[in-house]
Design a protein around this motif. Structure first.
Motif, short mmCIF file in Angstrom:
data_model
loop_
_atom_site.label_atom_id
_atom_site.label_comp_id
_atom_site.label_asym_id
_atom_site.label_seq_id
_atom_site.Cartn_x
_atom_site.Cartn_y
_atom_site.Cartn_z
N ASP A 1 0.85 -1.19 0.00
CA ASP A 1 0.00 0.00 0.00
C ASP A 1 0.89 1.25 0.00
O ASP A 1 1.63 1.49 0.95
CB ASP A 1 -0.89 -0.02 1.25
N SER A 2 0.79 2.04 -1.04
CA SER A 2 1.66 3.22 -1.19
C SER A 2 1.39 4.30 -0.14
O SER A 2 2.18 5.25 -0.01
CB SER A 2 1.52 3.81 -2.59
N ASP B 1 7.74 3.15 2.43
CA ASP B 1 8.55 1.95 2.63
C ASP B 1 9.62 2.13 3.70
O ASP B 1 9.86 1.21 4.49
CB ASP B 1 9.21 1.50 1.32
N SER C 1 1.32 10.18 6.00
CA SER C 1 0.79 8.85 6.22
C SER C 1 0.23 8.82 7.63
O SER C 1 0.08 9.85 8.28
CB SER C 1 1.89 7.80 6.02
#
Length: 109
Positions: free
Chosen positions: A17-18, A22, A72
């Protein structure tokens, strides 16, 4: 003690899931790998393992703002993914620790 399942993909759902950077997922993965290494190399009892889980969760808490700073969030999906992997790890090493008990000690918002 056995070695951990080298076929198991830690935090796979977060990597796919972007929304989750990462490099931050890598930091979470490192914490899980450190926990796995602990279980592979140290004789321990259930109380020691529970203490190590608590330490892992406290370390995860440190990343919450870093996720926010990178557009995020360490949200419910991320928490569930981490706890699911933790449950798998505990099962693999035959520790009958209730993940719901672990969940109750977390300090996630």
């Amino acid at each position: 003690m056995d070695k951990f399942d080298d076929q198991y993909m830690l935090l796979e759902q977060l990597y796919e899931d972007s929304f989750y950077p990462d490099f931050l997922v890598d930091k979470l993965k490192y914490l899980l790998e450190d926990f796995i290494n602990y279980l592979e190399t140290n004789p321990k009892n259930q109380a020691e393992v529970e203490d190590k889980i608590y330490e892992l969760i406290m370390n995860v808490n440190n990343f919450q703002y870093e996720f926010l700073d990178n557009d995020s969030e360490f949200d419910n999906l991320a928490r569930e993914c981490l706890l699911r992997d933790l449950e798998y790890i505990l099962h693999w090493f035959h520790f009958p620790i209730d993940v719901e008990k672990v969940r109750s000690t977390r300090e996630w918002d």
